[in-house]
Write a protein that holds these residues in place. Structure first.
Motif, PDB file in Angstrom:
ATOM      1  N   HIS A  42       0.852  -1.194   0.000  1.00  0.00           N
ATOM      2  CA  HIS A  42       0.000   0.000   0.000  1.00  0.00           C
ATOM      3  C   HIS A  42       0.883   1.237   0.000  1.00  0.00           C
ATOM      4  CE1 HIS A  42      -3.421   2.574   0.776  1.00  0.00           C
ATOM      5  NE2 HIS A  42      -2.775   3.112   1.784  1.00  0.00           N
ATOM      6  N   LEU A  43       0.571   2.191  -0.883  1.00  0.00           N
ATOM      7  CA  LEU A  43       1.315   3.435  -0.970  1.00  0.00           C
ATOM      8  C   LEU A  43       0.395   4.597  -0.613  1.00  0.00           C
ATOM      9  CD1 LEU A  43       2.926   1.391  -2.783  1.00  0.00           C
ATOM     10  CD2 LEU A  43       3.611   3.357  -4.137  1.00  0.00           C
ATOM     11  N   GLN A  44       0.864   5.470   0.238  1.00  0.00           N
ATOM     12  CA  GLN A  44       0.090   6.643   0.664  1.00  0.00           C
ATOM     13  C   GLN A  44       0.905   7.898   0.375  1.00  0.00           C
ATOM     14  OE1 GLN A  44      -3.115   6.623   2.193  1.00  0.00           O
ATOM     15  NE2 GLN A  44      -3.006   8.826   1.846  1.00  0.00           N
ATOM     16  N   ALA A  45       0.418   8.695  -0.577  1.00  0.00           N
ATOM     17  CA  ALA A  45       1.098   9.941  -0.935  1.00  0.00           C
ATOM     18  C   ALA A  45       0.476  11.105  -0.177  1.00  0.00           C
ATOM     19  CB  ALA A  45       0.999  10.173  -2.430  1.00  0.00           C
ATOM     20  N   SER A  46       1.300  12.075   0.150  1.00  0.00           N
ATOM     21  CA  SER A  46       0.821  13.268   0.843  1.00  0.00           C
ATOM     22  C   SER A  46       1.759  14.432   0.560  1.00  0.00           C
ATOM     23  CB  SER A  46       0.750  13.009   2.352  1.00  0.00           C
ATOM     24  OG  SER A  46       2.034  12.743   2.868  1.00  0.00           O
ATOM     25  N   GLY A  47       1.354  15.622   0.992  1.00  0.00           N
ATOM     26  CA  GLY A  47       2.216  16.782   0.875  1.00  0.00           C
ATOM     27  C   GLY A  47       1.815  17.770  -0.203  1.00  0.00           C
ATOM     28  N   GLY A  48       0.803  17.444  -0.969  1.00  0.00           N
ATOM     29  CA  GLY A  48       0.361  18.374  -1.999  1.00  0.00           C
ATOM     30  C   GLY A  48      -0.313  19.590  -1.405  1.00  0.00           C
ATOM     31  N   GLY A  49      -0.608  20.563  -2.266  1.00  0.00           N
ATOM     32  CA  GLY A  49      -1.270  21.765  -1.799  1.00  0.00           C
ATOM     33  C   GLY A  49      -1.220  22.852  -2.849  1.00  0.00           C
ATOM     34  N   LEU A  50      -1.586  24.060  -2.415  1.00  0.00           N
ATOM     35  CA  LEU A  50      -1.579  25.231  -3.286  1.00  0.00           C
ATOM     36  C   LEU A  50      -0.355  26.072  -2.962  1.00  0.00           C
ATOM     37  CD1 LEU A  50      -2.940  27.203  -5.283  1.00  0.00           C
ATOM     38  CD2 LEU A  50      -4.213  28.128  -3.326  1.00  0.00           C
ATOM     39  N   VAL A  51       0.394  26.436  -3.981  1.00  0.00           N
ATOM     40  CA  VAL A  51       1.610  27.218  -3.788  1.00  0.00           C
ATOM     41  C   VAL A  51       1.739  28.220  -4.922  1.00  0.00           C
ATOM     42  CG1 VAL A  51       3.054  25.541  -5.004  1.00  0.00           C
ATOM     43  CG2 VAL A  51       4.088  27.048  -3.293  1.00  0.00           C
ATOM     44  N   GLN A  52       2.358  29.343  -4.636  1.00  0.00           N
ATOM     45  CA  GLN A  52       2.609  30.338  -5.675  1.00  0.00           C
ATOM     46  C   GLN A  52       3.761  29.907  -6.566  1.00  0.00           C
ATOM     47  OE1 GLN A  52       3.134  34.205  -3.785  1.00  0.00           O
ATOM     48  NE2 GLN A  52       1.073  34.774  -4.462  1.00  0.00           N
ATOM     49  N   GLY A  53       3.741  30.390  -7.788  1.00  0.00           N
ATOM     50  CA  GLY A  53       4.841  30.113  -8.686  1.00  0.00           C
ATOM     51  C   GLY A  53       6.167  30.529  -8.085  1.00  0.00           C
ATOM     52  N   GLY A  54       7.186  29.683  -8.237  1.00  0.00           N
ATOM     53  CA  GLY A  54       8.483  29.930  -7.641  1.00  0.00           C
ATOM     54  C   GLY A  54       8.658  29.310  -6.265  1.00  0.00           C
ATOM     55  N   GLY A  55       7.554  28.824  -5.720  1.00  0.00           N
ATOM     56  CA  GLY A  55       7.596  28.232  -4.391  1.00  0.00           C
ATOM     57  C   GLY A  55       8.035  26.777  -4.411  1.00  0.00           C
ATOM     58  N   SER A  56       7.957  26.149  -3.235  1.00  0.00           N
ATOM     59  CA  SER A  56       8.408  24.774  -3.067  1.00  0.00           C
ATOM     60  C   SER A  56       7.376  23.942  -2.319  1.00  0.00           C
ATOM     61  CB  SER A  56       9.727  24.742  -2.275  1.00  0.00           C
ATOM     62  OG  SER A  56      10.749  25.424  -2.962  1.00  0.00           O
ATOM     63  N   LEU A  57       7.405  22.660  -2.596  1.00  0.00           N
ATOM     64  CA  LEU A  57       6.620  21.681  -1.861  1.00  0.00           C
ATOM     65  C   LEU A  57       7.444  20.408  -1.765  1.00  0.00           C
ATOM     66  CD1 LEU A  57       2.997  21.853  -3.368  1.00  0.00           C
ATOM     67  CD2 LEU A  57       3.650  22.455  -1.037  1.00  0.00           C
ATOM     68  N   ARG A  58       7.195  19.621  -0.722  1.00  0.00           N
ATOM     69  CA  ARG A  58       7.805  18.300  -0.620  1.00  0.00           C
ATOM     70  C   ARG A  58       6.709  17.258  -0.484  1.00  0.00           C
ATOM     71  NH1 ARG A  58      11.956  15.535   3.749  1.00  0.00           N
ATOM     72  NH2 ARG A  58      10.068  15.506   5.045  1.00  0.00           N
ATOM     73  N   LEU A  59       6.675  16.355  -1.434  1.00  0.00           N
ATOM     74  CA  LEU A  59       5.736  15.243  -1.392  1.00  0.00           C
ATOM     75  C   LEU A  59       6.377  14.057  -0.691  1.00  0.00           C
ATOM     76  CD1 LEU A  59       4.298  15.350  -5.027  1.00  0.00           C
ATOM     77  CD2 LEU A  59       3.613  16.683  -3.020  1.00  0.00           C
ATOM     78  N   SER A  60       5.555  13.289   0.001  1.00  0.00           N
ATOM     79  CA  SER A  60       6.015  12.074   0.659  1.00  0.00           C
ATOM     80  C   SER A  60       5.159  10.902   0.201  1.00  0.00           C
ATOM     81  CB  SER A  60       5.910  12.201   2.179  1.00  0.00           C
ATOM     82  OG  SER A  60       6.713  13.253   2.664  1.00  0.00           O
ATOM     83  N   CYS A  61       5.739   9.728   0.188  1.00  0.00           N
ATOM     84  CA  CYS A  61       5.013   8.509  -0.162  1.00  0.00           C
ATOM     85  C   CYS A  61       5.469   7.418   0.797  1.00  0.00           C
ATOM     86  CB  CYS A  61       5.289   8.117  -1.600  1.00  0.00           C
ATOM     87  SG  CYS A  61       4.526   6.560  -2.107  1.00  0.00           S
ATOM     88  N   VAL A  62       4.559   6.988   1.653  1.00  0.00           N
ATOM     89  CA  VAL A  62       4.873   5.960   2.647  1.00  0.00           C
ATOM     90  C   VAL A  62       4.372   4.618   2.134  1.00  0.00           C
ATOM     91  CG1 VAL A  62       4.534   5.175   5.000  1.00  0.00           C
ATOM     92  CG2 VAL A  62       4.711   7.626   4.516  1.00  0.00           C
ATOM     93  N   THR A  63       5.247   3.622   2.192  1.00  0.00           N
ATOM     94  CA  THR A  63       4.915   2.277   1.749  1.00  0.00           C
ATOM     95  C   THR A  63       4.644   1.393   2.954  1.00  0.00           C
ATOM     96  OG1 THR A  63       6.327   2.549  -0.178  1.00  0.00           O
ATOM     97  CG2 THR A  63       5.719   0.310   0.403  1.00  0.00           C
TER      98      THR A  63
END
Length: 121
Positions: A2-23
């Motif tokens: 089972h894979l669970q992804a998280s960390g998405g969201g709304l961000v302005q251009g030029g910004g950063s996000l970190r996605l995670s995926c737990v197995t």
């Protein structure tokens, strides 16, 4: 597996996000991991992949130099660090596990549910 992804969201251009995926589940197998993304009305495209040990990575040209894939096998987690985000990076991002690194969807056996990333201009 089972894979669970998280960390998405709304961000302005030029910004950063970190996605995670737990197995979870059968985590004793040495899976390669990949990130893919799908924008509305488009096919699911390859973003990045990493081997089991975490010492080999490969990126789509569109994200090279901006995104970084990594993994922590002790935590059964794969990450996608996304910097300098652009509006065209807007999509649902999926993590996937397979026996080998690949840019092709069909090479992956297990998929997470996806996490939405929206980049405003």
């Amino acid at each position: 597996v089972h894979l669970q992804a998280s960390g998405g969201g709304l961000v302005q251009g030029g910004g950063s996000l970190r996605l995670s995926c737990v197995t979870s589940g059968r985590t004793d197998s040495n899976y390669a991991m990949g990130w893919f993304r799908q924008a509305p009305g488009k096919e699911r495209d390859f973003v990045a992949t990493i081997n089991w040990r975490g010492d080999v990575t490969y990126y789509a040209d569109s994200v090279k130099g901006r995104f970084t894939i990594s993994r922590d096998n002790a935590k059964n987690t794969v990450y996608l660090q996304m910097n300098s985000l652009l509006p065209e990076d807007t999509a649902v991002y999926y993590c996937a596990a397979g026996d080998i690194m690949s840019t092709q969807n069909r090479r992956y056996d297990y998929w997470g549910q996806g996490t939405q990333v929206t980049v405003s201009s």
